[in-house]
Scaffold this motif. Structure first.
Motif, PDB file in Angstrom:
ATOM      1  N   SER A  90       0.833  -1.206   0.000  1.00  0.00           N
ATOM      2  CA  SER A  90       0.000   0.000   0.000  1.00  0.00           C
ATOM      3  C   SER A  90       0.869   1.259   0.000  1.00  0.00           C
ATOM      4  O   SER A  90       0.523   2.271  -0.626  1.00  0.00           O
ATOM      5  N   VAL A  91       1.999   1.202   0.706  1.00  0.00           N
ATOM      6  CA  VAL A  91       2.921   2.330   0.732  1.00  0.00           C
ATOM      7  C   VAL A  91       3.586   2.502  -0.631  1.00  0.00           C
ATOM      8  O   VAL A  91       3.686   3.620  -1.159  1.00  0.00           O
ATOM      9  N   ILE A  92       4.032   1.399  -1.212  1.00  0.00           N
ATOM     10  CA  ILE A  92       4.679   1.446  -2.525  1.00  0.00           C
ATOM     11  C   ILE A  92       3.707   2.005  -3.570  1.00  0.00           C
ATOM     12  O   ILE A  92       4.081   2.845  -4.401  1.00  0.00           O
ATOM     13  N   HIS A  93       2.465   1.538  -3.527  1.00  0.00           N
ATOM     14  CA  HIS A  93       1.459   2.019  -4.487  1.00  0.00           C
ATOM     15  C   HIS A  93       1.206   3.502  -4.302  1.00  0.00           C
ATOM     16  O   HIS A  93       1.073   4.249  -5.294  1.00  0.00           O
ATOM     17  N   TYR A  94       1.140   3.960  -3.050  1.00  0.00           N
ATOM     18  CA  TYR A  94       0.910   5.384  -2.799  1.00  0.00           C
ATOM     19  C   TYR A  94       2.059   6.228  -3.347  1.00  0.00           C
ATOM     20  O   TYR A  94       1.840   7.295  -3.947  1.00  0.00           O
TER      21      TYR A  94
END
Length: 441
Positions: A90-94
């Motif tokens: 989720s962090v990488i996608h953000y």
């Protein structure tokens, strides 16, 4: 038909040229995640890229910035606060999503809060007076950040009306707030430089604090006490053959260091064409090749000295002096006024503060010294903790960011509860507070 197809292809080409290409790579480096950004160059785009990473409390261990003509290429080596590579999807996608849209800029719009901007002369107990006024005027402080440097204070406070829970839009009430806060800031000896303003627009808080202190010329003032001998070493020289000014910075590494430097260069209307950032142990080294926005290098000795002064100030504003105290308790009207009054009554001065609320809880951080800026007496700290609540107000060490993995401290969540948070949940909480993801609870 063929002409329409050509137009479609042209539009696709323009979109591709103006949309940053973002690659996040965990395979190349064994100790950090690589974040690569390629984009059409424009003024301020480097700051926006760094801002995305630092707002997630990621550590930038290395960075390579290069601008070839109208194209802009960055490589950042980043880790989480524990020195680990990024694995949370989720962090990488953000990061991919945010960096992929930075070319289009951000809009300033209302976040349902009223922003109060304050600058003036710092003194013991000033914050307690500010928060007492806001409590008396039925203003609920939702978020705030406070910086002090060279005897000056800058604060950005986000409030809403206590009764309605809405932004404060009544012009008469706004006038009363401004007038009373201005009187508090003026005190007995700051008649001219004390400033207050009210806004409904959302700005990046830390960038705005840099701008406020820069406008207040904190860089041109002498510190009241000089505690640290580890001041930044900054040199500026011109490379006449290539038309660049080269800025070299060596200083103690800390969180958000690169953001503070790039923010200042950008707001002084310099463009970074090339840069190298490296950290080793607790030291940081940065080299920037810059020009004015009109393409010219630094042209005079007074300008060179001013750049050095402003960068030193930018680095030192966030350098935390004092004991870090963390307050985690149920939020209630007048809480900040009570806590900061207790600090004042016990001779503690707040050098920096970060105020936030999550649902019904207050999550606040204060850095405190004694009244004249010396280290606070441990007995005084313990006495203050007993008055406010030993379980609510805790002494915390400064965060570890220097690539050495230490023991992870427990962080309380909720009132009286103790839950160990992973970094992933910490970053997700940042995203939630920014309104970028939904809570699953």
């Amino acid at each position: 038909m063929e002409w329409t197809a050509c137009l479609d292809e042209y539009e696709k080409l323009v979109f591709r040229m103006n949309t940053p290409r973002v690659v996040i790579d965990n395979a190349v480096c064994s100790t950090a995640t690589l974040v690569k950004v390629d984009s059409a160059r424009r003024h301020g785009i480097l700051l926006e890229a760094v801002q995305v990473l630092t707002d997630l409390n990621l550590t930038i261990k290395k960075a390579y910035i290069s601008s070839d003509g109208r194209w802009f290429m960055d490589v950042f080596h980043v880790t989480d606060q524990n020195g680990d590579k990024l694995t949370d999807e989720s962090v990488i996608h953000y990061i991919e999503q945010s960096l992929g849209t930075i070319h289009f800029g951000t809009s300033n719009c209302s976040n349902g809060l009223t922003a109060l901007e304050l600058t003036g002369t710092d003194r013991l107990g000033l914050l307690s007076e500010v928060f007492a006024v806001l409590a008396d005027l039925q203003c609920n402080v939702v978020e705030s950040k406070v910086w002090t440097h060279n005897g000056r204070i800058a604060s950005l406070i986000y409030v809403k009306d206590c009764d309605s829970g809405c932004p404060i839009e009544d012009s008469q009430k706004i006038d009363r707030i401004e007038a009373r806060l201005r009187n508090v800031l003026k005190g007995d000896n700051d008649i001219r430089s004390a400033k207050t303003s009210v806004s409904m627009a959302v700005t990046h808080t830390e960038r705005r604090l840099h701008q406020m202190m820069f406008a207040d010329r904190d860089y041109d003032r002498k510190p009241i006490l000089q505690h640290s001998t580890d001041s930044p070493v900054i040199t500026v020289q011109n490379w006449a053959e290539r038309g660049y000014s080269i800025v070299n910075i060596q200083c103690k590494d800390r969180a958000k260091l690169l953001f503070d430097v790039v923010c200042t260069l950008t707001d002084m209307d310099y463009v970074v064409f090339h840069a190298t950032v490296k950290t080793a142990g607790d030291r940081g080294h940065m080299e920037f090749y810059i020009r004015h926005t009109d393409g010219t290098p630094i042209s005079s000795e007074p300008e060179r000295q001013r750049v050095i002064q402003c960068l030193q100030a930018a680095i030192q504003r966030r350098a935390s002096e004092g004991v870090r105290l963390e307050l985690c308790t149920e939020d209630r009207p007048g809480l900040l006024a009570y806590v900061t009054r207790t600090f004042r009554e016990n001779g503690l001065n707040v050098t920096r503060a970060e105020i936030s609320t999550t649902k019904a809880n207050a999550l606040n951080v204060f850095y405190v010294t004694d009244a004249i800026g010396n280290p606070a007496d441990p007995n005084t700290i313990e006495s203050v903790r007993q008055k406010i609540g030993l379980s609510d107000l805790k002494v915390k060490e400064l965060p570890l960011i220097y690539h050495a993995k230490g023991e992870r401290e427990e962080q309380a969540v909720g009132v009286g509860g103790a839950v160990l948070l992973s970094l992933g949940s910490l970053v997700r909480r940042n995203l939630y507070n920014l309104g970028l993801i939904r809570s699953h609870s």
